[in-house]
Structure formats: C-alpha cells, structure tokens
Scaffold this active site. Structure first.
Site, short mmCIF file in Angstrom:
data_model
loop_
_atom_site.label_atom_id
_atom_site.label_comp_id
_atom_site.label_asym_id
_atom_site.label_seq_id
_atom_site.Cartn_x
_atom_site.Cartn_y
_atom_site.Cartn_z
N HIS A 185 -4.54 -1.27 -3.97
CA HIS A 185 -5.95 -1.57 -3.63
C HIS A 185 -6.88 -1.24 -4.80
O HIS A 185 -7.98 -0.71 -4.61
CB HIS A 185 -6.38 -0.74 -2.41
CG HIS A 185 -5.47 -0.83 -1.23
ND1 HIS A 185 -5.20 -2.01 -0.59
CD2 HIS A 185 -4.75 0.13 -0.59
CE1 HIS A 185 -4.37 -1.78 0.43
NE2 HIS A 185 -4.08 -0.50 0.43
N SER A 224 0.83 -1.20 0.00
CA SER A 224 0.00 0.00 0.00
C SER A 224 0.87 1.26 0.00
O SER A 224 1.52 1.55 -1.00
CB SER A 224 -0.97 -0.05 1.19
OG SER A 224 -1.93 0.97 1.11
#
Length: 233
Positions: free
Chosen positions: A161, A126
């Site tokens: 994501h 991330s």
C-alpha cells in the site's frame, strides 16, 4: 528458498468491483488447466465475507478451498498439510503479526516451504505480501511500525500500500534510512512483484499509475529506485 512467490501491494480479488488481471496471471502461472487454489485468510481472523469473495472470484476457473485455522463454518478445520496438494496458495490481508503467530502454532511455515519447493505458487496481498519477507511495515499494533519477525522466505523488507495509504511511504523510507528495516521492496496497490528461488524477476500491474520501488539505504538516507512495471492486459 526454492519456489515462486508473488507479492501484491494491494488489489487482486480484494477489490470487489473489478476483474483482477493479477489474479488471472496467478492462475496462468500454475500451468494447470483447472488449478487447485487455497485461500488462507488467517490475517483477517478468517473473515467470512473475505473468504466468500475469494470463492466468488475464482468460481468456474479453479477448484477452490479455504484453510480456516479459526474453524469457521462452512469450511471447518482442515489439516494444513492439505496445502501440499495445491497449485496456488493465496494469503489474504489483515494483521501480519497475528498471521505469523497463528501460522507458527499450526506448523504452516514448514508446510509452505515444502509446498513451494514442489511447485506450488505462493501469493499474498498486504499482510499476505509482508509475511514472506524477513521484515515489514505493519499496522498490526495500531500505528505503523517495523516488524522484524516475518518468515524470511524472501530476503529484506517489504511495504505494501505504498502510495495508497498515508504515512506508508515516509515511515518506510525512515526505517530503511535508520537501519530499523533492511533494504527492501515497496509496492503500491494493484501492483505485484514476482520472485523465483529468492530472486526478483519482474513487477506486474493491473492498473496504470501504481508503481513499485526497490528501496536501499545509502548513508543516512533511503533511496527509491523505480521498477519497470509490466502492465497485464
């Protein structure tokens, strides 16, 4: 930039409910029988539970350490130069903007570049994916926004994501189409990209149904090109 970088859209040991094939791949990539692996949780403000989850995930198969730039016990503060003695540096998720600000104060960009040049594998989830590129899609400031201040170890932009969080895909495509972000890489959870010396090598995955894309501007549009994802077993 010389060196190997693996960028996870999500997953890895951050998914506490399963063994991670991507994490196993990272350990194998080091080539060491008992790799030295350092977790850098800066983006989460050195969240203690996150660091503990890392230690539990890698216990018995690596010599682990945590670089806590916020001086959390029991890890305390270590000289960031200790990163030069690691086989794998694993960067956690959280706020990309905060990570970059704190790292620059502590001199990490230069140390990480030197570590990679001497064979240390760099990886991250991330925010730990975003940081290596020139630009990224981030929620560091609340709503999703383009960030134009990443490390630039890898060219272009990044979006983690990609399908796992609402608005990620549409926002990223819009920013690439408008030129707010450069052409780049969009990666879903449980999938990662492998780069060597700044060049893309392959996409790998630990669960089916989680794609990765090369996203490029064509006129006033952004076009996705699906990448072949090699499933790890």
């Amino acid at each position: 930039m010389n060196g190997t970088i693996v960028t996870l859209g999500g997953g890895g040991f951050s998914d506490a409910h399963r063994d991670s094939a991507i994490d196993n791949f990272l350990l194998d990539l080091t080539g060491a029988s008992t790799p030295k692996v350092c977790f850098v949780p800066t983006a989460s403000g050195d969240a203690d539970g996150y660091s503990q989850r890392f230690e539990e995930a890698f216990a018995g198969r690596a010599t682990t350490s945590v670089l806590s730039l916020f001086c959390h016990d029991p890890w305390g503060y270590l000289d960031p130069e200790m990163l030069l003695d690691q086989h794998l540096i694993y960067v956690g998720g959280g706020s990309t903007a905060n990570l970059l600000a704190v790292w620059r104060l502590h001199g990490l960009p230069d140390i990480l570049r030197r570590a990679a040049a001497h064979g240390t594998v760099l990886a991250g989830i991330s925010a730990g994916m975003n940081c290596w590129f020139e630009q990224s899609s981030t929620d560091s400031f609340g709503p999703l926004a383009p960030l134009d201040d990443d490390l630039g170890f890898l060219p272009g932009s990044a979006c983690p994501h990609y399908l796992g969080e609402s608005e990620r895909r549409d926002q990223y495509l819009g920013w690439v189409a408008s030129g707010a972000l450069k052409d780049g890489w969009a990666v879903d959870d449980h999938t990662a990209l492998v780069f060597r010396d700044g060049e893309f090598l392959e996409a790998i995955g630990e669960q089916d149904g989680h794609p990765a894309f090369r996203v490029e501007r064509r006129g006033d549009e952004a076009l996705e090109r699906a990448l072949d994802v090699r499933m790890l077993r």
